[in-house]
Design a protein around this motif. Sequence first.
Motif, PDB file in Angstrom:
ATOM      1  N   PHE A 108       0.824  -1.208   0.000  1.00 43.66           N
ATOM      2  CA  PHE A 108       0.000   0.000   0.000  1.00 43.66           C
ATOM      3  C   PHE A 108       0.862   1.263   0.000  1.00 43.66           C
ATOM      4  CE2 PHE A 108      -2.009   3.378   2.515  1.00 43.66           C
ATOM      5  CZ  PHE A 108      -3.072   3.680   1.685  1.00 43.66           C
ATOM      6  N   LEU A 109       1.868   1.302   0.856  1.00 44.23           N
ATOM      7  CA  LEU A 109       2.722   2.490   0.944  1.00 44.23           C
ATOM      8  C   LEU A 109       3.511   2.722  -0.338  1.00 44.23           C
ATOM      9  CD1 LEU A 109       4.024   2.233   4.613  1.00 44.23           C
ATOM     10  CD2 LEU A 109       2.321   3.827   3.685  1.00 44.23           C
ATOM     11  N   ARG A 110       3.956   1.654  -0.977  1.00 41.37           N
ATOM     12  CA  ARG A 110       4.666   1.802  -2.252  1.00 41.37           C
ATOM     13  C   ARG A 110       3.734   2.353  -3.326  1.00 41.37           C
ATOM     14  NH1 ARG A 110       7.402  -3.722  -1.010  1.00 41.37           N
ATOM     15  NH2 ARG A 110       9.303  -2.995   0.009  1.00 41.37           N
ATOM     16  N   LYS A 111       2.499   1.875  -3.359  1.00 39.53           N
ATOM     17  CA  LYS A 111       1.524   2.396  -4.319  1.00 39.53           C
ATOM     18  C   LYS A 111       1.258   3.873  -4.062  1.00 39.53           C
ATOM     19  CE  LYS A 111      -0.917  -1.870  -5.400  1.00 39.53           C
ATOM     20  NZ  LYS A 111      -2.188  -2.609  -5.324  1.00 39.53           N
ATOM     21  N   MET A 112       1.084   4.221  -2.801  1.00 41.39           N
ATOM     22  CA  MET A 112       0.824   5.622  -2.453  1.00 41.39           C
ATOM     23  C   MET A 112       2.008   6.502  -2.829  1.00 41.39           C
ATOM     24  SD  MET A 112      -2.203   6.000  -1.346  1.00 41.39           S
ATOM     25  CE  MET A 112      -2.054   7.659  -0.758  1.00 41.39           C
ATOM     26  N   ALA A 113       3.216   6.038  -2.574  1.00 44.34           N
ATOM     27  CA  ALA A 113       4.409   6.809  -2.923  1.00 44.34           C
ATOM     28  C   ALA A 113       4.477   7.029  -4.429  1.00 44.34           C
ATOM     29  CB  ALA A 113       5.663   6.096  -2.424  1.00 44.34           C
ATOM     30  N   ASN A 114       4.181   5.993  -5.212  1.00 48.07           N
ATOM     31  CA  ASN A 114       4.191   6.131  -6.670  1.00 48.07           C
ATOM     32  C   ASN A 114       3.150   7.136  -7.136  1.00 48.07           C
ATOM     33  OD1 ASN A 114       6.308   4.366  -7.224  1.00 48.07           O
ATOM     34  ND2 ASN A 114       4.966   2.593  -7.248  1.00 48.07           N
ATOM     35  N   ILE A 115       1.975   7.115  -6.535  1.00 50.51           N
ATOM     36  CA  ILE A 115       0.912   8.064  -6.898  1.00 50.51           C
ATOM     37  C   ILE A 115       1.334   9.491  -6.573  1.00 50.51           C
ATOM     38  CG2 ILE A 115      -1.425   8.840  -6.292  1.00 50.51           C
ATOM     39  CD1 ILE A 115      -2.103   5.803  -5.937  1.00 50.51           C
ATOM     40  N   VAL A 116       1.901   9.699  -5.407  1.00 50.49           N
ATOM     41  CA  VAL A 116       2.315  11.042  -4.992  1.00 50.49           C
ATOM     42  C   VAL A 116       3.395  11.578  -5.920  1.00 50.49           C
ATOM     43  CG1 VAL A 116       3.497  12.333  -3.157  1.00 50.49           C
ATOM     44  CG2 VAL A 116       1.635  10.775  -2.584  1.00 50.49           C
ATOM     45  N   VAL A 117       4.377  10.759  -6.239  1.00 54.60           N
ATOM     46  CA  VAL A 117       5.455  11.198  -7.131  1.00 54.60           C
ATOM     47  C   VAL A 117       4.907  11.491  -8.524  1.00 54.60           C
ATOM     48  CG1 VAL A 117       7.591  10.478  -8.275  1.00 54.60           C
ATOM     49  CG2 VAL A 117       7.289  10.068  -5.828  1.00 54.60           C
ATOM     50  N   SER A 118       4.046  10.623  -9.031  1.00 55.91           N
ATOM     51  CA  SER A 118       3.453  10.846 -10.351  1.00 55.91           C
ATOM     52  C   SER A 118       2.661  12.146 -10.387  1.00 55.91           C
ATOM     53  CB  SER A 118       2.535   9.685 -10.733  1.00 55.91           C
ATOM     54  OG  SER A 118       3.288   8.526 -10.939  1.00 55.91           O
ATOM     55  N   ASN A 119       1.865  12.382  -9.359  1.00 56.05           N
ATOM     56  CA  ASN A 119       1.084  13.625  -9.300  1.00 56.05           C
ATOM     57  C   ASN A 119       1.990  14.846  -9.250  1.00 56.05           C
ATOM     58  OD1 ASN A 119      -1.402  12.404  -9.430  1.00 56.05           O
ATOM     59  ND2 ASN A 119      -1.705  12.376  -7.217  1.00 56.05           N
ATOM     60  N   TYR A 120       3.041  14.762  -8.476  1.00 59.56           N
ATOM     61  CA  TYR A 120       3.977  15.877  -8.373  1.00 59.56           C
ATOM     62  C   TYR A 120       4.626  16.154  -9.729  1.00 59.56           C
ATOM     63  CZ  TYR A 120       8.047  18.628  -7.207  1.00 59.56           C
ATOM     64  OH  TYR A 120       9.000  19.611  -7.179  1.00 59.56           O
ATOM     65  N   LEU A 121       5.079  15.101 -10.395  1.00 55.41           N
ATOM     66  CA  LEU A 121       5.716  15.281 -11.698  1.00 55.41           C
ATOM     67  C   LEU A 121       4.742  15.809 -12.734  1.00 55.41           C
ATOM     68  CD1 LEU A 121       7.972  12.100 -11.800  1.00 55.41           C
ATOM     69  CD2 LEU A 121       8.673  14.474 -11.333  1.00 55.41           C
ATOM     70  N   ASN A 122       3.497  15.343 -12.701  1.00 52.60           N
ATOM     71  CA  ASN A 122       2.497  15.849 -13.636  1.00 52.60           C
ATOM     72  C   ASN A 122       2.195  17.314 -13.399  1.00 52.60           C
ATOM     73  OD1 ASN A 122       2.164  13.470 -15.085  1.00 52.60           O
ATOM     74  ND2 ASN A 122       0.523  12.729 -13.751  1.00 52.60           N
ATOM     75  N   GLN A 123       2.137  17.732 -12.145  1.00 50.64           N
ATOM     76  CA  GLN A 123       1.885  19.143 -11.826  1.00 50.64           C
ATOM     77  C   GLN A 123       3.063  19.985 -12.270  1.00 50.64           C
ATOM     78  OE1 GLN A 123       1.031  19.270  -7.639  1.00 50.64           O
ATOM     79  NE2 GLN A 123      -1.059  18.523  -7.910  1.00 50.64           N
ATOM     80  N   SER A 124       4.270  19.496 -12.065  1.00 51.17           N
ATOM     81  CA  SER A 124       5.461  20.234 -12.481  1.00 51.17           C
ATOM     82  C   SER A 124       5.506  20.394 -13.993  1.00 51.17           C
ATOM     83  CB  SER A 124       6.731  19.508 -12.008  1.00 51.17           C
ATOM     84  OG  SER A 124       6.800  19.500 -10.609  1.00 51.17           O
ATOM     85  N   ASN A 125       5.153  19.353 -14.725  1.00 48.93           N
ATOM     86  CA  ASN A 125       5.161  19.412 -16.187  1.00 48.93           C
ATOM     87  C   ASN A 125       4.105  20.362 -16.708  1.00 48.93           C
ATOM     88  OD1 ASN A 125       7.276  17.619 -16.439  1.00 48.93           O
ATOM     89  ND2 ASN A 125       5.962  15.843 -16.652  1.00 48.93           N
ATOM     90  N   HIS A 126       2.938  20.392 -16.081  1.00 50.05           N
ATOM     91  CA  HIS A 126       1.885  21.297 -16.532  1.00 50.05           C
ATOM     92  C   HIS A 126       2.249  22.744 -16.252  1.00 50.05           C
ATOM     93  CE1 HIS A 126      -0.556  17.603 -16.646  1.00 50.05           C
ATOM     94  NE2 HIS A 126      -1.112  18.208 -17.669  1.00 50.05           N
ATOM     95  N   GLY A 127       2.975  22.999 -15.190  1.00 49.75           N
ATOM     96  CA  GLY A 127       3.413  24.360 -14.875  1.00 49.75           C
ATOM     97  C   GLY A 127       4.384  24.910 -15.880  1.00 49.75           C
ATOM     98  N   GLU A 128       5.172  24.041 -16.530  1.00 46.13           N
ATOM     99  CA  GLU A 128       6.149  24.481 -17.520  1.00 46.13           C
ATOM    100  C   GLU A 128       5.490  24.861 -18.836  1.00 46.13           C
ATOM    101  OE1 GLU A 128       9.085  21.423 -17.914  1.00 46.13           O
ATOM    102  OE2 GLU A 128       9.657  21.539 -15.818  1.00 46.13           O
ATOM    103  N   ASP A 129       4.309  24.285 -19.101  1.00 45.71           N
ATOM    104  CA  ASP A 129       3.607  24.557 -20.366  1.00 45.71           C
ATOM    105  C   ASP A 129       3.011  25.959 -20.413  1.00 45.71           C
ATOM    106  OD1 ASP A 129       4.229  22.014 -21.174  1.00 45.71           O
ATOM    107  OD2 ASP A 129       2.271  21.166 -20.646  1.00 45.71           O
ATOM    108  N   SER A 130       2.751  26.551 -19.264  1.00 43.25           N
ATOM    109  CA  SER A 130       2.087  27.852 -19.216  1.00 43.25           C
ATOM    110  C   SER A 130       2.981  28.986 -19.637  1.00 43.25           C
ATOM    111  CB  SER A 130       1.586  28.140 -17.792  1.00 43.25           C
ATOM    112  OG  SER A 130       0.707  27.126 -17.388  1.00 43.25           O
TER     113      SER A 130
END
Length: 58
Positions: free
Chosen positions: A36-58
Amino acid sequence: MKRENMKKISPEQAHSMLKKEGLDISLEQAEEVLVFLRKMANIVVSNYLNQSNHGEDS
């Protein structure tokens, strides 16, 4: 640190750590906690990276 060089916590280690904190669970339950914790960690990292990538597009 590269992902290959990182050591995963074993179910036995997790069981021992949780027991020291007063949580009495089985080894199988400790393994499920790790999954469970590994899945949660992967989700958090993915969300962070997706937010960072979307911020660069603006």
